[in-house]
Design an enzyme around this catalytic site. Structure first.
Site, PDB file in Angstrom:
ATOM      1  N   LYS A  49       0.838  -1.190   0.000  1.00 21.92           N
ATOM      2  CA  LYS A  49       0.000   0.000   0.000  1.00 21.92           C
ATOM      3  C   LYS A  49       0.878   1.248   0.000  1.00 21.92           C
ATOM      4  O   LYS A  49       2.085   1.181   0.275  1.00 21.92           O
ATOM      5  CB  LYS A  49      -0.915  -0.008   1.230  1.00 21.92           C
ATOM      6  N   TYR A 271      14.919  31.066   7.453  1.00 20.58           N
ATOM      7  CA  TYR A 271      13.720  31.768   7.904  1.00 20.58           C
ATOM      8  C   TYR A 271      13.711  31.977   9.405  1.00 20.58           C
ATOM      9  O   TYR A 271      14.030  31.083  10.184  1.00 20.58           O
ATOM     10  CB  TYR A 271      12.471  30.964   7.514  1.00 20.58           C
TER      11      TYR A 271
END
Length: 389
Positions: A49, A271
């Protein structure tokens, strides 16, 4: 007095245009499957999956089958159909579908279906053709699967549908909540509830041939939960939720250093200026970031490997890039920064990154971005003694 930073950008040593590269080593998958096959008398379902836990569903599936897996497992009908489209013909189970899923396609493509509720059973029984189903019992997670209080009625309805020729009950399944903690009392409780569910199904007249409860963690540490089939997903690609087994990691993420600059002590980076250089140092810019799946909040502890040494990330991870504190190493643009790998060369591992991010390796591998260039190393399908598997 501070001095302006100086930057150097040179032609990379790697082929032009190459950025971050994700290498998938299918030999690691084959090794892990063979190890798991030796640990159990049950059959092995390779759970692929979420695109094979980010490793490529078809590649992982083919490798696992060649190494001894006899089943495949996914969540949706679409995932199962993609395996069929790739030519894979072993039994495939899909176990997490909405009530209005395309069950006609599932039955037509010979995909087994999990039944967690009366509504699912009724919808699947209306599909065009004889559906192979696995009744799914909730064994202690209050998640997917039928509640124990609804189980007897589900079994009775399944028996009636089977007698009418609309379905065939081939399996009973469950899932353990705490298998990553060997010996946890919830595991024994879940196993007892599962055994009750199987007995109840048989008392209702059903004859399920395949009982499966164990996923990767229980496959490694709970042999009493193995029954007829174990469902292995994370362990295929080298993730051991229990921390007990030496599996081989199948992924390596590396990227070139695209720029270097010398900065003075106190220089802020990234940042929010969350990091300042504690001393004069060299910074390296690496073109991989949270847009590629790296957890942004791991920056304060995370490391990458450059020139055989682990180096701390300097400043917050950006969407497309991160900065590395290289100290006084004379690194040049084009040299490789290894973000994570198997760890044999001292590089950070997925488990390291999971710890830095306060998460699990499963989340990291399934969150890797599609723009990462993937390079697949094929498995040779040989065991350690050189014989074909």
């Amino acid at each position: 007095m501070t001095h302006p930073a100086t930057a150097t950008v040179l032609a990379p040593h790697e082929p032009r245009g190459e950025g971050a590269r994700l290498t998938v080593d299918l030999n690691a998958v084959a090794h892990n499957v063979r190890l798991l096959r030796r640990r159990t008398a049950a059959e092995l379902m390779a759970v692929v999956k979420a695109d094979g836990f980010g490793h490529g569903a078809v590649d992982v599936a083919r490798t696992a089958i060649a190494a001894g897996a006899g089943w495949l497992g996914v969540t949706s009908v679409d995932e199962a159909a993609a395996l069929r489209d790739a030519g894979l013909r072993v039994p495939v189970l899909s176990w997490l579908n909405p009530v209005d899923a395309d069950f006609d396609t599932a039955v037509r493509r010979c995909v087994d279906l999990a039944v967690p509720s009366r509504d699912h059973l009724d919808a699947i029984a209306r599909a065009d053709g004889l559906a192979r189903v696995h009744l799914h019992l909730d064994t202690g997670m209050a998640r997917d699967g039928a509640e124990p209080g609804a189980w007897l009625e589900l079994c009775r309805r399944a028996y009636a549908a089977e007698r009418e020729g609309r379905i065939r009950v081939v399996g009973v399944m469950g899932h353990l909540a705490c298998a990553e903690t060997p010996g946890h009392p919830a595991n024994a409780a879940g196993r007892r509830l599962f055994e009750w569910g199987v007995a109840a199904a048989r008392d209702a007249g059903l004859r399920p041939a395949v009982r499966h409860l164990a996923a990767s963690a229980a496959a490694l540490t709970e042999p009493r939960a193995h029954f007829d089939l174990v469902r292995v997903g994370a362990a295929l690609v080298g993730i051991d939720p229990t921390g007990t087994t030496a599996l081989r990691t199948a992924l390596t993420l590396a990227a070139p250093v695209v720029a270097v600059r010398r900065v003075a002590a106190g220089t802020p980076v990234g940042y929010g200026h969350a990091w300042h250089a504690p001393a004069a140092t060299t910074l390296g810019l690496v073109p991989v970031g949270y847009g590629d799946g790296l957890p942004r909040h791991a920056w304060a502890r995370a490391e990458v490997q450059v020139r055989g040494r682990r180096r701390r990330i300097a400043g917050r991870i950006s969407m497309d890039q991160l900065v590395v504190d290289l100290g006084d190493d004379p690194v040049r643009p084009g040299e490789t920064a290894t973000v994570f790998g198997p760890g044999g060369g001292g590089e950070p591992t997925l488990q390291d990154w999971a710890g830095w991010a306060d998460t699990i390796a499963h989340e990291l591998v399934t969150g890797l971005g599609p723009r990462l260039r993937r390079h697949v190393l094929p498995a040779d399908n040989r065991d350690p003694h050189g014989s074909l598997t």
